[in-house]
Structures are given as structure tokens and as C-alpha cells.
Design an enzyme around this catalytic site. Structure first.
Site, PDB file in Angstrom:
ATOM      1  N   TYR A  63      53.898 -50.661  37.492  1.00 11.76           N
ATOM      2  CA  TYR A  63      53.896 -50.916  36.058  1.00 11.76           C
ATOM      3  C   TYR A  63      53.685 -52.408  35.797  1.00 11.76           C
ATOM      4  CZ  TYR A  63      56.062 -46.264  35.684  1.00 11.76           C
ATOM      5  OH  TYR A  63      56.337 -44.919  35.762  1.00 11.76           O
ATOM      6  N   PRO A 187      57.522 -37.971  26.631  1.00 12.69           N
ATOM      7  CA  PRO A 187      57.984 -36.875  25.773  1.00 12.69           C
ATOM      8  C   PRO A 187      57.437 -36.946  24.344  1.00 12.69           C
ATOM      9  CG  PRO A 187      59.710 -38.517  26.010  1.00 12.69           C
ATOM     10  CD  PRO A 187      58.609 -38.915  26.966  1.00 12.69           C
ATOM     11  N   GLY A 191      52.790 -41.301  22.778  1.00 12.27           N
ATOM     12  CA  GLY A 191      52.798 -41.902  21.453  1.00 12.27           C
ATOM     13  C   GLY A 191      52.125 -41.066  20.381  1.00 12.27           C
TER      14      GLY A 191
END
Length: 334
Positions: A63, A187, A191
Site C-alpha cells: 500500500y 464494503p 467508494g
């Protein structure tokens, strides 16, 4: 530091790991879907999440540029009580500058190596106290079952949301059979159910500009899904993002989603989903508003599809010939 507020807590899996009912995915702080935030802002978001009761934080070495997210999370943890944090990552103690990792995921499955060998090495790290619990991300049912025989798996991290529900048929029932917790990433549909690209423009250089569900005719078709959820959210007096997260939360007491955001306002909104109560009829209505057959486009990029759980089987374990003791020339595998 702001006073921590109570958030429901739950057992993730059956091995003893306890986490906040809602986690926080740290990836976005270091880019990919948006421009990386300044380090001090990222640390402020993590600290604010903790002050609101979030104790389960997820990061990874991939990341951000040059492992930026692990370094960022490590710095934030220096300003928080480590013993109250449940840290999930996929690689490095050194970059995080911590003595142990609470939940260590195999981020993607190496399909050239028997999962038994991978788990054997991770088991050694558990024995050494460097990691407490083991998880898998994007693992196939066969891989999960075989891994679990070597050392108990505490959690499986999978993409799971209103418009990505392909784990419901095999993965979720298997996890419940084996006592494994489920950690849904994305989830909010990367977005989408927060209105990204619909009522809120995409950030510059966002990977979503090329995501199959956010581009071309697929996106035009998917917009109708968002507006249906928006109508239901108004009825429940919440935001579409809250409704999307609450739907995931209501899928079981073994489900801990990890939505991410770079804005404290959106963080508070996400946390508010924990208070939203949905009946069985509500859940059915919300599910029916997002028919999977109407969702246009693959759930992820083509390159990532090839390393998703459907293709994550590994070779059988290597058998070492052993002499059975009956004769010197015997090569029977006993």
C-alpha cells in the site's frame, strides 16, 4: 488524544482474537484510489478512528509507494496504546516498528507452493511470538481447508459488498464450518455506494478511472443501482455508504468489514453504520435493490482477477520418501 468511546467488540474467528465490530482499512491514506494524504493527516485519521472505538487496523507492504502505508501506520501506533490495537498486515515487523503482529495475512496465494509449506513457516512465526494469529486473503476453499489443518486460520479477508457477493456460496459457509472470521474489504464497493464518481468526482490519477465497474457503459448501467440505494438510505435516515456498510455488518456476528477513508467526516459516517438496525425484511429489500445479475463489469482489474480466490489453488504437498524399516532398499512412502 480524544477520549475513546465504546464500540461493540466481537470475537474474530474462534482462536481468541477480539476486535472492534468495525475495522479501518488504511490503504487509501497512501494512495491508489486517491492522492496520498500528508503523513500528519493520515496519523490524525487513525488516531480519530481509535478515539471512536475502532481498534482493528489493516495495512500491507504494497500500500503506497516504497511501503509508505506500513511506515505511516507504525508512526501512528507510537501515539496509541499498542496493547489496545489489533494490527493486521501482510508483511513487515521492521517497517511497522512493532514487536508483534496481531493478524498476519498471506496477501495473495502463491499457486506454485503447497499451502502446507507456507503455513508451516507462518506457524514458526507464531511459535516465536512474532505473530499471534494467521489469516488468508483471496484464498480458494481447498486452500483454506488445507491451510487450516496445518495451523488454525483466524480470518479470511475477501472483497464483499452489496455488489460483490460471490463468496456467499462457498467461502462463507466454509469459514463458518471451520470457525474462521470474515473480514470484508471494499464494503462500500470501492467508494461506489458513497457516491464516488456519481455525486462525488473521482480524485485525479485514481485507479478507479480504469476500473471495469466505473468506466464506459458499465458505469452508466451501474448508476441505477446507486440511486436505488440512495432512495432506501433516505428511508432509513442514513447515508448510502452507511446503509452499504450496515448491510455487510448484518451478514453475521463473524463479519468485520474494514472500510477506509481519508476524511474524518467520512470516518464518522462509516462508524455511524454500526448503530443502524436492519430487519430481515430490510436486508432482503436492500439485497434486491442490487441484483448481482445487473451489476456491470468485473469486480476488479483483469490482472488482479488472475490472483483472486477462484484461481488460488496450490499444488499438493511434497511427499518425502521414508524407509519403512522392512528392508534397506524400500522406498515405500509410509
Amino acid at each position: 488524544m480524544a477520549e475513546q468511546v465504546e464500540m461493540p467488540r466481537m470475537k474474530l474467528g474462534t482462536q481468541g482474537l477480539e476486535v472492534s465490530k468495525l475495522g479501518y482499512g488504511c490503504m487509501g491514506l497512501s494512495g491508489n484510489y486517491n492522492i496520498p494524504v500528508p503523513e500528519e493527516e493520515g496519523i490524525a485519521v487513525i488516531k480519530e478512528a481509535f478515539s471512536k472505538g475502532v481498534t482493528f487496523f489493516d495495512t500491507s507492504d504494497i500500500y503506497g509507494t516504497n511501503h509508505a502505508n506500513e511506515y505511516l501506520v507504525g508512526k501512528a501506533l507510537k501515539q496509541l496504546p499498542r496493547e489496545k490495537i489489533q494490527l493486521a498486515t501482510k508483511v513487515c515487523l521492521k517497517r511497522l516498528d512493532v514487536d508483534y503482529i496481531d493478524l498476519y495475512y498471506v496477501h495473495r496465494i502463491d499457486t506454485t507452493v503447497p499451502i502446507e509449506e507456507t503455513m508451516g513457516e507462518l506457524k514458526k512465526l507464531v511459535d516465536e511470538g512474532k505473530i499471534k494469529y494467521i489469516g488468508l486473503s483471496e484464498a480458494s476453499p481447498d486452500t483454506i481447508r488445507r491451510a487450516h489443518t496445518v495451523h488454525p486460520i483466524t480470518a479470511i479477508q475477501m472483497e464483499y459488498s452489496l455488489w460483490t457477493r460471490d463468496i456467499e456460496e462457498e467461502i462463507i459457509p466454509l469459514c463458518r464450518e471451520l470457525g474462521i472470521g470474515i473480514v470484508p474489504y471494499s464494503p462500500v464497493g470501492r467508494g461506489f455506494f458513497a457516491g464516488k464518481a456519481i455525486v462525488e468526482s473521482l480524485p485525479r490519477n485514481s485507479l478507479l478511472e480504469s476500473h471495469p465497474r466505473f468506466t464506459g457503459q458499465n458505469f452508466e448501467q451501474n448508476k441505477a443501482i446507486y440511486f436505488r440505494i440512495e432512495v432506501l438510505a433516505k428511508r432509513h435516515e442514513c447515508s448510502p455508504a452507511q446503509l452499504a456498510i450496515a448491510w455487510v455488518l448484518h451478514q453475521g456476528d463473524d463479519v468485520v468489514p474494514i472500510p477506509g477513508t481519508t476524511k474524518i467526516k467520512n470516518l464518522h459516517d462509516n462508524i455511524g453504520s454500526v448503530k443502524l438496525k436492519l430487519t430481515r425484511d430490510d436486508l432482503k429489500e436492500i439485497s434486491n435493490a442490487v441484483p448481482i445479475s445487473e451489476v456491470a463489469g468485473s469486480r476488479t482489474f483483469e490482472a488482479l482477477s488472475r490472483v483472486s480466490w477462484r484461481f488460488a489453488n496450490t499444488p499438493p504437498p511434497k511427499m518425502n520418501p521414508k524407509k519403512c524399516g522392512m528392508c534397506l532398499s524400500c522406498t515405500l512412502i509410509c
